[in-house]
Design an enzyme around this catalytic site. Structure first.
Site, PDB file in Angstrom:
ATOM      1  N   HIS B 111       0.837  -1.199   0.000  1.00 24.50           N
ATOM      2  CA  HIS B 111       0.000   0.000   0.000  1.00 24.50           C
ATOM      3  C   HIS B 111       0.867   1.242   0.000  1.00 24.50           C
ATOM      4  O   HIS B 111       2.087   1.150   0.042  1.00 24.50           O
ATOM      5  CB  HIS B 111      -0.989  -0.017   1.163  1.00 24.50           C
ATOM      6  CG  HIS B 111      -0.354   0.001   2.520  1.00 24.50           C
ATOM      7  ND1 HIS B 111       0.158  -1.124   3.100  1.00 24.50           N
ATOM      8  CD2 HIS B 111      -0.140   1.005   3.395  1.00 24.50           C
ATOM      9  CE1 HIS B 111       0.644  -0.823   4.297  1.00 24.50           C
ATOM     10  NE2 HIS B 111       0.484   0.473   4.496  1.00 24.50           N
ATOM     11  N   HIS B 113       1.584   3.802   2.028  1.00 28.39           N
ATOM     12  CA  HIS B 113       2.308   4.446   3.118  1.00 28.39           C
ATOM     13  C   HIS B 113       3.814   4.375   2.873  1.00 28.39           C
ATOM     14  O   HIS B 113       4.321   3.383   2.378  1.00 28.39           O
ATOM     15  CB  HIS B 113       1.945   3.778   4.452  1.00 28.39           C
ATOM     16  CG  HIS B 113       0.637   4.257   4.991  1.00 28.39           C
ATOM     17  ND1 HIS B 113      -0.093   3.540   5.908  1.00 28.39           N
ATOM     18  CD2 HIS B 113      -0.076   5.374   4.737  1.00 28.39           C
ATOM     19  CE1 HIS B 113      -1.201   4.204   6.200  1.00 28.39           C
ATOM     20  NE2 HIS B 113      -1.215   5.316   5.493  1.00 28.39           N
ATOM     21  N   ASP B 115       6.266   3.948   4.787  1.00 30.15           N
ATOM     22  CA  ASP B 115       7.021   2.855   5.405  1.00 30.15           C
ATOM     23  C   ASP B 115       6.851   1.555   4.627  1.00 30.15           C
ATOM     24  O   ASP B 115       7.408   0.530   4.987  1.00 30.15           O
ATOM     25  CB  ASP B 115       6.653   2.676   6.892  1.00 30.15           C
ATOM     26  CG  ASP B 115       5.164   2.494   7.122  1.00 30.15           C
ATOM     27  OD1 ASP B 115       4.386   2.890   6.231  1.00 30.15           O
ATOM     28  OD2 ASP B 115       4.771   1.955   8.170  1.00 30.15           O
ATOM     29  N   HIS B 116       6.078   1.603   3.521  1.00 28.74           N
ATOM     30  CA  HIS B 116       5.948   0.436   2.650  1.00 28.74           C
ATOM     31  C   HIS B 116       6.421   0.697   1.218  1.00 28.74           C
ATOM     32  O   HIS B 116       6.639  -0.236   0.468  1.00 28.74           O
ATOM     33  CB  HIS B 116       4.507  -0.078   2.645  1.00 28.74           C
ATOM     34  CG  HIS B 116       4.102  -0.647   3.971  1.00 28.74           C
ATOM     35  ND1 HIS B 116       4.058  -1.985   4.234  1.00 28.74           N
ATOM     36  CD2 HIS B 116       3.771  -0.029   5.135  1.00 28.74           C
ATOM     37  CE1 HIS B 116       3.703  -2.192   5.494  1.00 28.74           C
ATOM     38  NE2 HIS B 116       3.521  -1.010   6.062  1.00 28.74           N
ATOM     39  N   HIS B 200      -7.675  -0.987   5.365  1.00 28.93           N
ATOM     40  CA  HIS B 200      -6.544  -0.189   5.833  1.00 28.93           C
ATOM     41  C   HIS B 200      -6.492   1.210   5.218  1.00 28.93           C
ATOM     42  O   HIS B 200      -6.799   2.178   5.882  1.00 28.93           O
ATOM     43  CB  HIS B 200      -5.230  -0.933   5.615  1.00 28.93           C
ATOM     44  CG  HIS B 200      -4.034  -0.208   6.144  1.00 28.93           C
ATOM     45  ND1 HIS B 200      -3.907   0.126   7.465  1.00 28.93           N
ATOM     46  CD2 HIS B 200      -2.924   0.259   5.524  1.00 28.93           C
ATOM     47  CE1 HIS B 200      -2.765   0.764   7.654  1.00 28.93           C
ATOM     48  NE2 HIS B 200      -2.155   0.872   6.481  1.00 28.93           N
ATOM     49  N   ASP B 221      -0.377  -4.076   5.674  1.00 30.96           N
ATOM     50  CA  ASP B 221      -1.267  -3.672   6.754  1.00 30.96           C
ATOM     51  C   ASP B 221      -2.695  -3.899   6.296  1.00 30.96           C
ATOM     52  O   ASP B 221      -3.015  -3.654   5.148  1.00 30.96           O
ATOM     53  CB  ASP B 221      -1.069  -2.195   7.093  1.00 30.96           C
ATOM     54  CG  ASP B 221       0.338  -1.945   7.631  1.00 30.96           C
ATOM     55  OD1 ASP B 221       1.018  -2.930   7.963  1.00 30.96           O
ATOM     56  OD2 ASP B 221       0.740  -0.779   7.691  1.00 30.96           O
ATOM     57  N   GLU B 246       1.034  -8.438   9.297  1.00 29.35           N
ATOM     58  CA  GLU B 246       1.424  -7.350  10.190  1.00 29.35           C
ATOM     59  C   GLU B 246       0.880  -7.631  11.583  1.00 29.35           C
ATOM     60  O   GLU B 246      -0.039  -8.418  11.758  1.00 29.35           O
ATOM     61  CB  GLU B 246       0.844  -6.025   9.698  1.00 29.35           C
ATOM     62  CG  GLU B 246      -0.669  -5.990   9.776  1.00 29.35           C
ATOM     63  CD  GLU B 246      -1.210  -4.726  10.420  1.00 29.35           C
ATOM     64  OE1 GLU B 246      -0.429  -3.992  11.050  1.00 29.35           O
ATOM     65  OE2 GLU B 246      -2.413  -4.488  10.305  1.00 29.35           O
TER      66      GLU B 246
END
Lengths: 637, 460
Positions: B111, B113, B115-116, B200, B221, B246
């Site tokens: 996705h 974000h 951090d991904h 999410h 997530d 996750e």
């Protein structure tokens, strides 16, 4: 494999496919269209706002002629080919699962609701003002069935039953897997791939190789198929002169031709009326119009569902061509018409709401929007119902104005007969994005099917002109007969190889008990098991035998033959045994079967992956051959 | 079967940082996510790509035995742009460009974000990976917006030149193949990839990969409870050999959604009634939209006229993205979009910088969520000393960020070379996050995104 045609060609598709799948036979209905051609033959008009009960009957597939309860699945190729679906889901005992792409469901729902508003129960035929009477099509003349239209409630109930899928999504049902891939013609239009473990069937319907707003035609997944079915004859070629050989026209050319007509009419102060659907071709027309013609007054789209159709185009990025998708990612709105609407150069209205045919009583909102000269797109394209009928009458009397017929299937002189005599100009500018014969031919050459099924009028024969013939470079072409009103069958049976293997599920209990042994080689391991096959929805399940089953199993031998005789191994074994006079030929009727003739003894052996048959007068020859096959060609476990 | 499945985390592991997990099945190596760690500003913000050959070990050796030796860097490969002298280069010798293509079969981003997906432009444009990359459609639309936003903050505001460029982001996104939910893609003869719906955030996917008889599901997530704009995660019973999930909230079971929503609305209402200012640091897209729908409806219902603002030019962009990809929201929004587009907010307006100085109550959604930089940090500095004010930290905050310090009760914050700031405002953390909690998590799987202590809970 068996395919039956349920509607005449070129009139909305509906075919019945039966193929071996899993442990049984899968029955799939390919499309469920309404034949709207008879509608145009009628000279009656239907008023959208008045009315007491329906009097127009629609021509749909005759579901009474097939066993609808045995249907496993229905697949829909595009929104135009699902218009008869409520007849099937709401008025028969059909419980099959229906599959269509999410975009086709969204658009198809609007199309069906619109059809109901135009021709549904609320409407009744309006006596034609010029003294013509209703010449409805007689029931006996059609191949299929006639019914009054379904209701809006039926449509919503039907749509609830459709399983929306995305392109490349794989669905397993009744031992076959279904997959939709883009056909490039409309938003969400699809060719379907139906495959079992041993066979791959491709259903080509209304493909388009021109690049326009929808996702481009997806060819790769269609390749390596056994049978490819061309659902309908491609649109005819364009003949500039009667004597000349017809030519291909490009879709873009027809769009440009359209804007040229519109441009010159508007410049001379005339209005342009375009009978069309509020989706599909319309989006390309608007884009071309925006590019080519400066509009003094807003263009208008009149349709009960125009608002929802246009709203849908802002949320369908996944179903667009790469160029438009790139806009969706920026993110911007992918369609030009969204910007035209935002700046007021394109307006849409649910109806012109004329109660009677005088301009004095026209809808006030619409009247303020309608500033002449202008261009109006209105439905229904058959000109038998909807606001287009009023607009045609309003503008038909002036030679300055023009009616431009663009929608494929509604581009003949028949369409305007109820309005004759017409003083306005009439232009036939069919904007058909679908592939014509040469383009379809190159698609087939790229797909390379083992076997091609094509409408009889597209297969080489003395009566068909060469430019309308489809060829298959890889294998045979079978003509597909047209469904006729006389009730003659329109069925084709294609011989296919017998499946050598089936997939089966093993129950966990049985799986735990299995002991595997390596057969040598890489990854092949085998196990013997005493178990029982059970079939459900064409799927095999292997489970532990019950006590009663055990008794039966004890009667079967403990040694098993494994493998199938290879032709080369068999021939070598024969040569080793000193048999020399051998003739080999492939069996025409069954793929993978060979006929081996031993001339010395006048013996014939049929060798197929699943069985071996020996035909001879000498018992000792038969025994000798049996021993050779058991010893050299098969394995014991 | 094809034998063992190896799982090697390059990031994540035990920390909400950059997720990056390699899964090796036979010769196939799939990189799930390519995230950035927001808590670092040096080379540690990116996963340690140099360790990939070592990390995949046996699998890589096999792969190389079956593939031609790595090609020299392609002539068309652009040199790293001036000023961005490869962060990792100083730490480990970079691999020749193109060699990652030999090692990695494909990259899958779960996705949008950061951090991904935050390290993706670095991986493709500065480390030379040019193989297949898969995302869902909305992820492909949103990821570049967030990447560019973050790049601007890092490079233009903080003056950190050791970062990818705007062109890098564009070029990187052009290499991405977008997929629809349930679309099955044959990547190579061996590898099949298929995304499922994860909830999410818009376009979040649960990803299934299949190699021969082995299969892996990587959840990224996900969220099992439908929220105001998304549906619940959905996947068919595909029976994977391995599930990688996750577990950010695996040690907590949150209160019911309604209770959490009511709590948030009450606190916000109370604060603005007393003339306070409410700061809600959020990620630009995702949770922000859900909170905005919630507040917009509440303002409507309670007939409030206290202004609500959303920072940055991202709001218009976000609304167009959410409209373009409304098919990825929940059923209700999808069905009513042509009557009322819920992303067309009535009470929420774009923010301009001087508004923060205005007297009187207001609500401000500002990025980024963890108060580590940008407008949310600037406004926090201004509003934190005010006792009437309220800061609602809705998400998890990585260690090392200001958000984390504030959540841990820091009352005095120091800034290099600037006067320190006293935190007198109310700070609350709502577990208003789009992650699955302990109820929503499966029983046996390999976990990412957590700290060691809570992981043990599942090992017992």
């Amino acid at each position: 494999m068996r395919v039956e045609n349920l509607l005449p060609f070129g009139a909305g598709q509906c075919m019945l496919l039966q193929m071996e799948g899993g442990a049984g036979r899968a029955t799939v209905l390919l499309d469920c269209g309404i034949d709207l051609v008879p509608l145009c033959a009628s000279k009656c008009l239907f008023h959208p706002t008045e009315g007491f009960g329906a009097s127009v009957k629609f021509h749909h597939p005759d579901f009474a002629s097939i066993d609808v309860e045995s249907l496993d699945a229905v697949v829909i190729s595009n929104h135009l080919n699902m218009l008869a679906l409520p007849f099937l889901t709401e008025y028969t005992r059909c419980t099959a699962k229906v599959y269509a792409t999410n975009a086709a469901v969204a658009i198809g729902r609007l199309m069906m609701l619109e059809l109901v508003e135009y021709f549904g129960n609320r409407s009744r035929p309006v006596p034609f003002p010029f003294g013509l009477t209703h010449h409805g099509t007689a029931d006996a003349q059609v191949a299929g069935a006639l019914s009054y239209l379904y209701t809006a409630h039926d449509v919503e109930a039907c749509v609830q039953k459709i399983n929306g899928v995305n392109y490349h999504e794989v669905t397993d049902i009744a031992g076959v897997s279904l997959q939709a891939v883009s056909s490039g013609t409309y938003l969400g239009s699809a060719n379907w791939i139906i495959s079992s473990l041993s066979e791959k069937f491709v259903y080509l319907c209304d493909c388009c190789s021109a690049l326009h707003h929808p996702t481009a035609l997806d060819v790769m997944p269609l390749q390596k198929c056994h049978v490819c079915l061309v659902a309908s004859p491609p649109p005819p070629l364009f003949s500039p002169q009667p004597q000349q050989q017809p030519q291909c026209y490009s879709y873009e050319q027809t769009l440009q031709e359209f804007t040229a007509i519109v441009g010159s009419t508007l410049r001379q102060g005339g209005n342009v009326l375009v009978p069309c659907y509020p989706t599909g071709v319309l989006f390309d027309l608007l884009e071309q119009l925006h590019k080519d013609v400066p509009l003094a007054h807003p263009a208008l789209v009149v349709s009960p569902r125009a608002n929802e159709h246009f709203a849908y185009t802002t949320i369908c990025t996944e179903w667009l061509c790469a160029e438009k998708q790139a806009l969706g990612f920026i993110p911007e709105t992918p369609f030009v018409h969204t910007a035209m609407h935002a700046c007021g150069s394109l307006l849409h209205y649910p109806t012109t709401a004329y109660q009677v045919f005088t301009s004095a009583q026209r809808n006030a909102v619409f009247a303020t929007a309608l500033r002449e000269p202008c261009i109006v797109f209105a439905g229904h394209p058959s000109c038998r119902g909807g606001d287009v009928t009023h607009l045609a009458r309003m503008w038909g009397s002036s030679p300055k104005n023009a009616v431009v017929l663009v929608e494929p299937g509604f581009c003949s002189a028949d369409v305007l007969t109820p309005f004759e005599p017409l003083a306005c100009q009439v232009h036939y500018c069919e904007c058909d994005p679908r592939q014509q014969c040469p383009q379809l031919g190159s698609l087939i050459a790229a797909v390379r099917p083992d076997h091609l099924l094509a409408p009889a009028c597209c297969v080489q024969s003395p009566s068909n002109p060469p430019w309308s013939v489809l060829a298959n470079p890889e294998g045979p072409v079978t003509p597909f007969p047209e469904r006729k009103a006389d009730g003659s069958t329109a069925t084709v049976v294609i011989p296919t190889a017998q499946a050598r293997y089936h997939n089966a599920d093993i129950t966990p209990e049985l799986g735990k008990a299995l002991q595997t042994h390596s057969l040598g080689g890489d990854c092949v391991e085998i196990a013997t098991a005493s178990c029982v096959f059970e079939t459900k929805d064409n799927r095999l399940v292997l489970h532990n035998p019950s006590l009663a089953d055990m008794k039966l199993l004890s009667l079967t031998p403990h040694k098993h033959l494994w493998g199938s005789p290879l032709l080369s191994t068999f021939l070598n074994a024969l040569l080793e045994a000193g048999v020399n006079e051998i003739a080999v030929e492939a069996d025409e009727s069954r793929r993978g079967t060979y006929v081996v003739t031993l001339r010395d003894t006048n013996t014939v052996v049929w060798l197929s992956p699943t069985e071996t048959r020996v035909d001879t007068d000498y018992e000792e020859v038969r025994l000798q051959l049996r021993d050779i096959i058991l010893a050299k060609c098969l394995r014991h476990c | 079967g094809t034998g063992k499945i190896r799982v090697v985390p390059l990031g994540a592991g035990q920390d909400v940082g950059g997720s990056c997990v390699l899964v090796c099945i036979g010769k196939v190596v799939v990189m799930f996510d390519c995230g950035m760690h927001m808590g670092y500003t040096d080379h540690r913000r990116f996963p340690d790509f140099s360790s990939i050959p070592e990390a995949i070990g046996v699998a890589a050796a096999q792969a190389q035995a079956h593939t031609p030796p790595p090609l020299p860097p392609a002539a068309t490969a652009t040199p790293p742009p001036e000023g961005s002298g490869q962060a990792a280069a100083t730490v480990a010798a970079p691999l020749p460009a193109g060699s990652f293509n030999e090692l990695i079969t494909c990259v899958i981003v779960s996705h949008f974000h950061l951090d991904h997906c935050g390290a993706l432009p670095h991986f493709t444009e500065q480390r030379g990976y040019s193989g297949p990359i898969f995302m869902t459609y909305p992820t492909k639309a949103v990821a570049p917006i967030l990447l560019e936003d973050y790049r601007k903050i890092t490079v233009e505001r903080k003056g950190d030149n050791n970062f990818f460029t705007q062109q890098n982001v564009k070029d990187c996104m052009n290499k991405v193949t977008p997929l629809n939910v349930k679309e099955l893609i044959q990547v190579t003869d061996e590898l099949q990839v298929r995304p499922w719906y994860a909830g999410h955030v818009l376009g979040a996917g649960l990803w299934e990969i299949r190699v021969g008889t082995e299969s892996v599901v990587y959840t990224g997530d996900y969220n099992m409870t439908p929220d105001r704009h998304l549906g619940p995660a959905f996947i068919a019973p595909v029976r994977p050999t391995l599930l990688i999930t996750e577990s950010t909230y695996c040690t907590t079971i949150r209160d019911s959604r309604r209770a959490r929503e009511t709590d948030l609305l009450k606190r916000v209402h109370k604060c603005v009634e007393r003339g306070g200012k409410v700061l809600i640091p959020v990620f630009a897209l995702g949770r922000a939209q859900e909170l905005m729908i919630l507040l917009d409806m509440y303002w409507e219902r309670m007939n409030l006229n206290v202004p609500i603002y959303f920072s940055g030019g991202l709001i218009q962009k976000a609304n167009v993205v959410y409209t373009n990809f409304i098919n990825w929201t929940n059923q209700k929004i999808k069905q009513t979009y042509h009557k009322r587009n819920v992303f067309d907010f009535k009470h929420i307006q774009p923010f301009e910088r001087n508004i923060a100085e205005n007297p009187g109550p207001m609500v401000l959604f500002a990025t980024p969520g963890m108060l580590h930089t940008g407008l949310s940090l600037d406004v926090f500095k201004k509003w934190a000393p005010g006792e009437a004010n309220l800061v609602i930290l809705p998400g998890y905050c990585s260690p090392g960020t200001m958000g984390n310090a504030v959540l841990n009760g820091a009352k005095r914050l120091d800034f290099e070379g600037r006067p320190s700031i006293d935190v007198r405002c109310t700070v609350i953390a709502l577990s208003f996050s789009a992650h699955a909690d302990a109820k929503g998590l499966p029983e046996q799987s390999w976990f990412g995104h957590n700290n060691a202590a809570s992981l043990l809970k599942f090992q017992i």
